[in-house]
Design a protein around this motif. Structure first.
Motif, PDB file in Angstrom:
ATOM      1  N   VAL A 189      -7.500   2.456   3.893  1.00  0.00           N
ATOM      2  CA  VAL A 189      -8.346   2.509   2.699  1.00  0.00           C
ATOM      3  C   VAL A 189      -8.013   3.766   1.897  1.00  0.00           C
ATOM      4  CG1 VAL A 189     -10.714   2.721   1.861  1.00  0.00           C
ATOM      5  CG2 VAL A 189     -10.192   1.141   3.728  1.00  0.00           C
ATOM      6  N   ALA A 190      -7.904   4.904   2.579  1.00  0.00           N
ATOM      7  CA  ALA A 190      -7.572   6.153   1.882  1.00  0.00           C
ATOM      8  C   ALA A 190      -6.205   6.051   1.208  1.00  0.00           C
ATOM      9  CB  ALA A 190      -7.595   7.319   2.863  1.00  0.00           C
TER      10      ALA A 190
ATOM     11  N   GLU B 150      -3.135   5.359  -3.844  1.00  0.00           N
ATOM     12  CA  GLU B 150      -2.179   4.632  -4.673  1.00  0.00           C
ATOM     13  C   GLU B 150      -2.834   4.144  -5.961  1.00  0.00           C
ATOM     14  OE1 GLU B 150       1.171   4.499  -4.041  1.00  0.00           O
ATOM     15  OE2 GLU B 150       0.514   5.923  -2.513  1.00  0.00           O
ATOM     16  N   LEU B 151      -4.086   3.729  -5.903  1.00  0.00           N
ATOM     17  CA  LEU B 151      -4.811   3.290  -7.092  1.00  0.00           C
ATOM     18  C   LEU B 151      -4.994   4.447  -8.079  1.00  0.00           C
ATOM     19  CD1 LEU B 151      -6.543   1.109  -8.570  1.00  0.00           C
ATOM     20  CD2 LEU B 151      -8.495   2.034  -7.325  1.00  0.00           C
ATOM     21  N   THR B 152      -5.203   5.643  -7.563  1.00  0.00           N
ATOM     22  CA  THR B 152      -5.418   6.790  -8.450  1.00  0.00           C
ATOM     23  C   THR B 152      -4.205   7.045  -9.334  1.00  0.00           C
ATOM     24  OG1 THR B 152      -4.642   8.388  -6.815  1.00  0.00           O
ATOM     25  CG2 THR B 152      -7.007   7.892  -6.848  1.00  0.00           C
TER      26      THR B 152
ATOM     27  N   ILE C  81      -7.928  14.648  -9.099  1.00  0.00           N
ATOM     28  CA  ILE C  81      -8.290  15.616  -8.059  1.00  0.00           C
ATOM     29  C   ILE C  81      -8.174  14.967  -6.679  1.00  0.00           C
ATOM     30  CG2 ILE C  81     -10.224  16.925  -7.094  1.00  0.00           C
ATOM     31  CD1 ILE C  81     -11.053  17.524 -10.012  1.00  0.00           C
ATOM     32  N   TYR C  82      -8.671  13.739  -6.531  1.00  0.00           N
ATOM     33  CA  TYR C  82      -8.567  13.043  -5.241  1.00  0.00           C
ATOM     34  C   TYR C  82      -7.099  12.865  -4.858  1.00  0.00           C
ATOM     35  CZ  TYR C  82      -8.950   9.462  -1.656  1.00  0.00           C
ATOM     36  OH  TYR C  82      -8.833   8.762  -0.493  1.00  0.00           O
ATOM     37  N   HIS C  83      -6.285  12.453  -5.814  1.00  0.00           N
ATOM     38  CA  HIS C  83      -4.858  12.244  -5.551  1.00  0.00           C
ATOM     39  C   HIS C  83      -4.197  13.554  -5.113  1.00  0.00           C
ATOM     40  CE1 HIS C  83      -1.150   9.881  -6.052  1.00  0.00           C
ATOM     41  NE2 HIS C  83      -0.610  11.037  -6.381  1.00  0.00           N
TER      42      HIS C  83
ATOM     43  N   PHE D 138      -1.823  16.926  -1.016  1.00  0.00           N
ATOM     44  CA  PHE D 138      -1.631  18.250  -0.416  1.00  0.00           C
ATOM     45  C   PHE D 138      -1.869  18.193   1.088  1.00  0.00           C
ATOM     46  CE2 PHE D 138      -2.722  20.767  -4.520  1.00  0.00           C
ATOM     47  CZ  PHE D 138      -1.518  20.369  -5.067  1.00  0.00           C
ATOM     48  N   ALA D 139      -2.863  17.420   1.524  1.00  0.00           N
ATOM     49  CA  ALA D 139      -3.122  17.290   2.957  1.00  0.00           C
ATOM     50  C   ALA D 139      -1.986  16.561   3.668  1.00  0.00           C
ATOM     51  CB  ALA D 139      -4.436  16.555   3.178  1.00  0.00           C
TER      52      ALA D 139
END
Length: 128
Positions: free
Chosen positions: A22-23, A28-30, A79-81, A86-87
């Motif tokens: 899901v993540a 990918e959607l972002t 920001i989410y992307h 980065f993680a």
């Protein structure tokens, strides 16, 4: 050899069964929203080149409640992307210095420091 090879059935919602999938799919959607925002910025440059009236219309459209909402959604997705990428970076790009692996937190921290530095430079260039 069989004339009918085995074809495994795949559901459309296969990615909803595991949080990591899901993540990944959300990340990918972002990228679509980041791309859309870039496209709208290009449209803004075209409107700027077309003259003051075209530019004022573009600014009015982006200043409307719908335009501001679109920008906030794009910002949240960007920001989410960035945070999820980065993680993921230490796994995608392991770094070795003198045959010793660089700690994951050092790589992630360096990305956040670079992100902050570039943001500060952009804000200074924009006159804020």
């Amino acid at each position: 050899m069989s004339r009918r090879p085995y074809v495994r059935k795949a559901e459309r919602s296969w990615w909803l069964h595991h949080p990591r999938y899901v993540a990944y799919m959300v990340r990918e959607l972002t990228s679509l929203f980041v791309g859309l925002y870039c496209l709208f910025l290009v449209v803004g440059l075209i409107r700027l080149a077309q003259g003051q009236a075209a530019w004022d219309g573009f600014v009015a459209a982006f200043s409307s409640p719908l335009g501001v909402s679109f920008q906030l959604v794009c910002l949240a997705f960007a920001i989410y992307h960035s945070v999820t990428w980065f993680a993921l970076t230490p796994k995608a790009m392991p770094l070795m210095i003198k045959d010793e692996p660089v700690p994951d937190m050092a790589i992630v921290g360096a990305h956040y420091v670079a992100w902050a530095a570039v943001s500060i430079v952009v804000l200074i260039a924009a006159g804020m």
